[in-house]
Design a protein around this motif. Structure first.
Motif, PDB file in Angstrom:
ATOM      1  N   ILE A  44      22.667  19.628  18.950  1.00  0.00           N
ATOM      2  CA  ILE A  44      21.598  19.579  17.940  1.00  0.00           C
ATOM      3  C   ILE A  44      22.047  18.758  16.731  1.00  0.00           C
ATOM      4  CG2 ILE A  44      20.266  20.958  16.292  1.00  0.00           C
ATOM      5  CD1 ILE A  44      20.161  23.146  18.467  1.00  0.00           C
ATOM      6  N   ILE A  45      23.269  19.029  16.281  1.00  0.00           N
ATOM      7  CA  ILE A  45      23.771  18.277  15.124  1.00  0.00           C
ATOM      8  C   ILE A  45      23.825  16.790  15.451  1.00  0.00           C
ATOM      9  CG2 ILE A  45      25.820  17.873  13.690  1.00  0.00           C
ATOM     10  CD1 ILE A  45      26.297  20.942  13.895  1.00  0.00           C
ATOM     11  N   LEU A  46      24.317  16.488  16.637  1.00  0.00           N
ATOM     12  CA  LEU A  46      24.391  15.091  17.068  1.00  0.00           C
ATOM     13  C   LEU A  46      23.008  14.443  17.029  1.00  0.00           C
ATOM     14  CD1 LEU A  46      26.082  12.765  18.483  1.00  0.00           C
ATOM     15  CD2 LEU A  46      25.167  13.687  20.611  1.00  0.00           C
ATOM     16  N   SER A  47      22.004  15.162  17.558  1.00  0.00           N
ATOM     17  CA  SER A  47      20.667  14.578  17.618  1.00  0.00           C
ATOM     18  C   SER A  47      20.124  14.346  16.219  1.00  0.00           C
ATOM     19  CB  SER A  47      19.733  15.476  18.430  1.00  0.00           C
ATOM     20  OG  SER A  47      19.430  16.649  17.707  1.00  0.00           O
ATOM     21  N   ASN A  77      20.435   3.265  19.285  1.00  0.00           N
ATOM     22  CA  ASN A  77      20.411   4.683  18.913  1.00  0.00           C
ATOM     23  C   ASN A  77      20.422   5.590  20.127  1.00  0.00           C
ATOM     24  OD1 ASN A  77      20.498   4.650  16.157  1.00  0.00           O
ATOM     25  ND2 ASN A  77      18.319   4.182  15.988  1.00  0.00           N
ATOM     26  N   SER A  78      19.635   5.216  21.123  1.00  0.00           N
ATOM     27  CA  SER A  78      19.589   6.035  22.329  1.00  0.00           C
ATOM     28  C   SER A  78      20.972   6.100  22.978  1.00  0.00           C
ATOM     29  CB  SER A  78      18.598   5.450  23.328  1.00  0.00           C
ATOM     30  OG  SER A  78      17.343   5.348  22.725  1.00  0.00           O
ATOM     31  N   LEU A  79      21.663   4.947  22.978  1.00  0.00           N
ATOM     32  CA  LEU A  79      22.988   4.935  23.592  1.00  0.00           C
ATOM     33  C   LEU A  79      23.975   5.774  22.802  1.00  0.00           C
ATOM     34  CD1 LEU A  79      23.173   1.257  24.847  1.00  0.00           C
ATOM     35  CD2 LEU A  79      23.207   3.323  26.245  1.00  0.00           C
ATOM     36  N   VAL A  80      23.892   5.708  21.482  1.00  0.00           N
ATOM     37  CA  VAL A  80      24.766   6.551  20.668  1.00  0.00           C
ATOM     38  C   VAL A  80      24.555   8.013  21.046  1.00  0.00           C
ATOM     39  CG1 VAL A  80      25.221   7.413  18.339  1.00  0.00           C
ATOM     40  CG2 VAL A  80      24.976   4.972  18.725  1.00  0.00           C
ATOM     41  N   LEU A  81      23.280   8.377  21.197  1.00  0.00           N
ATOM     42  CA  LEU A  81      22.965   9.751  21.562  1.00  0.00           C
ATOM     43  C   LEU A  81      23.559  10.097  22.935  1.00  0.00           C
ATOM     44  CD1 LEU A  81      21.313  12.297  20.760  1.00  0.00           C
ATOM     45  CD2 LEU A  81      19.450  11.366  22.120  1.00  0.00           C
ATOM     46  N   ILE A  82      23.384   9.193  23.884  1.00  0.00           N
ATOM     47  CA  ILE A  82      23.877   9.470  25.238  1.00  0.00           C
ATOM     48  C   ILE A  82      25.406   9.532  25.261  1.00  0.00           C
ATOM     49  CG2 ILE A  82      24.092   8.477  27.565  1.00  0.00           C
ATOM     50  CD1 ILE A  82      21.175   7.524  27.199  1.00  0.00           C
ATOM     51  N   PHE A  83      26.055   8.559  24.619  1.00  0.00           N
ATOM     52  CA  PHE A  83      27.520   8.581  24.557  1.00  0.00           C
ATOM     53  C   PHE A  83      28.012   9.884  23.914  1.00  0.00           C
ATOM     54  CE2 PHE A  83      27.751   3.639  24.329  1.00  0.00           C
ATOM     55  CZ  PHE A  83      27.486   3.580  25.677  1.00  0.00           C
ATOM     56  N   ILE A  98      26.499  12.778  23.718  1.00  0.00           N
ATOM     57  CA  ILE A  98      26.314  13.929  24.610  1.00  0.00           C
ATOM     58  C   ILE A  98      27.367  13.905  25.721  1.00  0.00           C
ATOM     59  CG2 ILE A  98      24.762  14.943  26.334  1.00  0.00           C
ATOM     60  CD1 ILE A  98      22.437  14.192  24.496  1.00  0.00           C
ATOM     61  N   ALA A  99      27.667  12.702  26.227  1.00  0.00           N
ATOM     62  CA  ALA A  99      28.685  12.599  27.273  1.00  0.00           C
ATOM     63  C   ALA A  99      30.034  13.121  26.772  1.00  0.00           C
ATOM     64  CB  ALA A  99      28.819  11.148  27.731  1.00  0.00           C
TER      65      ALA A  99
END
Lengths: 310, 320, 335
Positions: free
Chosen positions: B17-20, B289-295, B297-298
């Motif tokens: 959540i914090i990441l998002s 931004n989407s990639l930052v989110l995915i990385f 989460i990974a």
């Protein structure tokens, strides 16, 4: 008024658990311990690992948080954080078990011994060095060695340097937590003799915590036996050794190896008998949780944890 | 053990959540919004305003955040204004390549790390060990992108052993064996390059684990039973040292992500790493931004994986 | 055939410090008979543990000279594969610290079975399990089937020490070396473990070498006692003789430094135990700790002298030794 009085001391450690890591239970390390001490005497506190004996000592000097109970030193309650008095911290000192880890390896002997002096007394460099040299002289460590580091000393010498630090402020009470159990027999003798010597010189009171009944017998006027956070028996050294009442005390005493090989068989059978008695009467001496009952006086000085009569 | 895993899972929720939230704030700070890339700048400002209203861009931030999260949960990461296609689709195309590259890298990492670490730890302070330790120091000191360039130049251009760019030979028909062989072939050189550099921490970790375990008292117990050297190593030392390495696996993912960004760029390998760099240089912020989110989460999942593996393999955690 | 199980002849075990080797065990000769318990007493640095490790050949970087004959096979010169056949089978060891001597990641059952597997190939998997349960029963572990599956951290220190004993006696060893087996344990647990060893001794008929610093433990357990100081045996005698009539100045000093009835001051041995590097290699090694004894009373090359049958003392200084703080004894000379 007693010199030191401990009233219903409890020290609980939380057990974290469950999914949210909340405190689910407590380990009752010290569970309602009360005793009094007179000045100039040595009080032994005996127990096996996990009995809470070290925690009791550490709680008195303030190294563990007290859950409830009082510690009265010369009538003053010193558990009250707000009035934490300086005099108490000066008057009560501790000697630790391990002479190899209780001295900071990067500090010189001068700094180690002078540390309490620097905290409580404003001395000039010259005065301070003189005091440290005097103290080292008292503990039989060469006063010339003030610039050496702990690793340059043997175990016995280190333990005596620890003692020098403890007596630097002329304390009235010293809590000695297993002070000789990390030492060889011959070095033990040296430290024990020495503790006795400075006791008479400085009118010290000791709370001597140990698992070794032989040493406690040699050192103490009064002995308390602790088991799972509670006292099971308390009395003069003679009473504890000659007339033990609690089954646990009997078992502890029977477990001491006899130094005379001629008593071997006798000792072996005696131990067997005591163990049998222990198993049989276990329920009489401990409650459903395996804890000792409240202490009851059986003479002026002798108290035993026995079930309430009737 | 289950309690531990559930508790560990619960911790990841606030982390994600914090990441998002951070990614959302970053997205808000970027110039322009979802509309800027879509419409002709010469259009009537009133119409733009109408569109903004319709797309919810005038809502308070928390409503926008909720919409954004809702979109992500439905697989909607917005539009790439450079490729004029949904970000989800774009990343989906590239993700397969990166996963393949990662697997190749991981395989080589363990192929190299286990023997080197075991040898180095078992025969510590011999010439062999000094050689291996020397290699790990060089590996630590060498930047990945320079090393990858050298590898590309030597094995790609000079020796022509490996293809020098792309993820598959042009003209291969999707789905055939030749197609997959070609895919793997393209991932080999970048994978080996990355493995050779990133393996060094695993080698050193394993080496020190083994040296540590060798000196444990229970090794003496094993010797006193009459166990031979080989048995002592296989049954007691290696087994016990490999457990922490197994747990290290999750963390490898973390280093892989940063690794792929450089390596994909140098080998012009069309994966998410390359896409990430491109989207930054070309200001394709919705993709970045989407990639930052995915990385992110990974990485969180990698750490989670490490802890779960450890809790399964280590009886001291397992039995509680 | 004699009753002799183990014969150690002129054993020296040296460790490297810098460029030189220093002997931690220096020219030790002793024998152990079948079914006998030999106590080896000494303080840290006396070489007693180094001696135990030498017999098992567990030192990886020591130089061992001399002979260690177990049933007439020389352990010092033995090939590794032969050694591994004997270790865990003919001879076994009980270690000091039960908290670290077991593999934390291996179930208890497997750790015991490993020893059976290595020396008794005929025993199948089922046989090994049965024997393991039997061993756990023998060492007094309650609910052995459950403990079989458990990991070390699930057991208390005393229980773990029982497991270590079970491992050691798995193949009915003829020689059992116990290195400070109760030092890390509480007194009541210590008593239980010692009683267990005593009972097992009757059952497995092993010769036992018991290494300890605790004079009480030897007094209760040993048939014969060897006292070690600075890498040498300074006195060796049947246990009753040693405690009733200790002769060597070190033995006497040691006995006097343990608190006993009605003693106000304990005896303190002057000086410190010399480090390995600084061991006096010439003359009586204890001489510097008893400087009030005239140098002429020491031998130049102190030998073990048989004072009475089975009672040996090193050096002649014992004939002239007295405690300086005991005025009376001093006045009367040797009592």
């Amino acid at each position: 008024m007693a010199f030191l009085e401990v009233k219903d001391l409890q020290v609980y450690f939380p057990i974290k658990g469950g999914i949210l890591n909340r405190t689910v239970d407590h380990i009752k390390a010290v569970d309602g311990v009360s005793f009094e001490m007179e000045q100039g005497k040595t009080y032994g506190l005996v127990g096996e690992s996990g009995s809470g004996k070290s925690t009791t000592g550490r709680a008195i000097i303030g190294l563990e948080d007290i859950t409830s109970g009082q510690v009265l030193f010369n009538g003053k309650d010193i558990t009250d954080k707000k009035t934490k008095n300086k005099a108490f911290r000066k008057d009560v000192q501790m000697i630790f078990q391990d002479p190899y880890s209780s001295l900071n390896p990067r500090k010189r002997v001068l700094d180690i011994v002078a540390e309490p002096l620097r905290n409580f007394e404003k001395l000039s460099k010259k005065e301070e060095r003189k005091r440290v040299q005097e103290l080292l002289d008292i503990v039989n460590v060469s006063p010339d060695s003030i610039f050496k580091y702990p690793h340059e000393f043997s175990g016995g010498q280190r333990q005596r340097i620890g003692v020098a630090r403890a007596i630097a402020l002329k304390p009235k009470l010293i809590i000695a937590d297993e002070p000789v159990s990390a030492l060889d027999v011959s070095v033990q003798a040296q430290v024990l003799n020495f503790l006795k010597e400075i006791q008479s010189e400085l009118n010290l009171t000791y709370l001597f915590i140990s698992h070794d009944l032989g040493i406690v017998k040699h050192m103490c006027d009064n002995i308390s036996i602790m088991y799972k956070g509670r006292y099971v028996e308390q009395g003069s050294t003679e009473e504890i050794f000659e007339n033990p009442q609690h089954i646990y005390t009997k078992r502890l005493i029977a477990a001491i190896p006899d130094i005379n090989p001629k008593n071997r068989e006798e000792q072996f059978h005696y131990r067997k008998k005591v163990l049998e008695e222990y198993t049989q009467s276990y329920d009489d001496y401990f409650d459903q949780d395996g804890l000792a009952f409240q202490l009851q006086s059986i003479s002026d000085t002798h108290r035993v944890a026995l079930p309430q009569k009737g | 053990m289950w309690k531990f895993i559930v508790r560990r899972l619960l911790i990841t929720i606030p982390q994600i959540i914090i990441l998002s939230v951070i990614v959302f704030i970053l997205a808000q700070m970027m110039p322009g919004d979802a509309l800027s890339g879509l419409i002709d700048p010469s259009i009537d400002p009133a119409a733009i305003e109408q569109q903004r209203e319709r797309l919810g861009l005038n809502n308070p931030w928390y409503v926008q955040y909720a919409d954004w999260v809702g979109g992500i949960l439905h697989g909607d990461l917005g539009q790439s204004f450079r490729f004029k296609m949904p970000v989800t689709e774009l990343i989906g195309q590239r993700m397969g390549n990166t996963i393949l590259l990662s697997i190749v890298t991981l395989i080589f990492t363990y192929l190299i790390a286990l023997p080197l670490g075991l040898i180095s730890g078992r025969f510590n302070d011999t010439m062999l060990d000094q050689g291996i330790t020397g290699y790990t120091y060089i590996g630590f000191a060498t930047p990945l992108f320079i090393f990858a360039l050298v590898m590309l130049w030597v094995f790609g251009y000079n020796l022509s052993w490996f293809p020098t760019s792309g993820s598959v030979a042009p003209g291969s028909e999707s789905g055939t064996v030749a197609y997959w062989l070609s895919k793997v072939n393209h991932a080999l050189l970048p994978g080996i390059s990355m493995a050779l550099i990133q393996v060094v921490s695993t080698v050193q970790y394993l080496r020190s684990e083994i040296i540590d375990t060798k000196q444990k008292d229970f090794i003496l117990t094993a010797r006193a039973k009459g166990a031979g050297e080989q048995r002592v190593y296989n049954k007691h030392i290696f087994r016990n040292s490999l457990l922490p390495i197994a747990a290290f696996f999750g963390w490898e993912i973390t280093t892989l992500i940063t690794g792929t960004v450089f390596v994909e760029k140098i080998f012009s390998y069309p994966g998410t790493g390359l896409l990430f760099l491109e989207s930054i240089t070309q200001r394709d912020f919705s993709v970045a931004n989407s990639l930052v989110l995915i990385f992110g989460i990974a990485q969180i999942l990698g750490a989670l994986l490490s802890d779960i593996i450890l809790s399964i393999v280590d009886p001291r955690i397992r039995i509680k | 055939m004699s009753n002799e199980l183990l014969k150690i002849k002129n054993l020296s075990t040296s460790f490297r410090i810098g460029d030189e080797y220093y002997a931690a065990v220096d020219d030790v000769t002793l024998t152990l008979n079948k079914n006998e318990v030999l106590g080896i007493v000494g303080e840290s640095g006396s070489g007693k543990s180094a001696l135990a490790f030498s017999i098992m050949r567990l030192h990886t970087k020591a130089k061992i000279e001399g002979e260690i004959l177990l049933n007439n096979q020389n352990i010092v010169k033995m090939s590794n594969s032969k050694l591994n056949k004997i270790r865990g089978d003919e001879m076994a060891m009980i270690f000091q610290d039960p908290l670290t001597a077991l593999n934390p990641l291996m179930p208890i059952g497997r750790q015991i079975e490993e020893n059976l597997f290595l020396h008794n190939k005929k025993l199948g998997q089922q046989g090994r399990k049965e024997r393991t349960i039997e061993l756990l029963n023998l060492v007094g572990i309650p609910r052995p089937e459950r403990v079989y599956e458990q990991f070390p951290h699930e057991l208390s220190g005393g229980m773990r020490q029982r497991v270590i004993i079970a491992i050691a006696i798995a193949n009915d060893p003829e020689l059992l070396i116990a290195d400070e087996p109760t030092t890390a344990l509480d007194v009541t647990i210590q008593a239980q473990i010692l009683d267990l060893v005593r009972e097992l001794k009757e059952k497995i008929h092993a010769g036992i070498i018991l290494i300890t610093h605790d004079l009480g433990v030897v007094a209760e357990m040993a048939d014969r006692v060897a006292v070690m100081y600075a890498g040498q045996i300074v006195e060796i005698a049947p246990v009753e003789k040693l405690f009733a009539n200790p002769l060597h100045p070190y033995t006497r000093s040691l006995l006097n430094s343990v608190p006993t009835e009605g003693q106000d001051r304990l005896h303190v041995i002057q000086g410190v135990v010399p480090t390995l590097k600084n061991l006096p290699r010439k003359g009586c090694r204890f001489a510097e700790r008893i400087p009030w004894i005239d140098a002429s009373h020491h031998e130049e090359n102190p030998e073990l002298h048989e004072v009475e049958s089975g009672h040996f003392v090193r050096c002649t200084c014992y004939e002239h030794f007295y405690f300086p703080d005991n005025k009376e004894e001093q006045a009367n000379g040797v009592s």
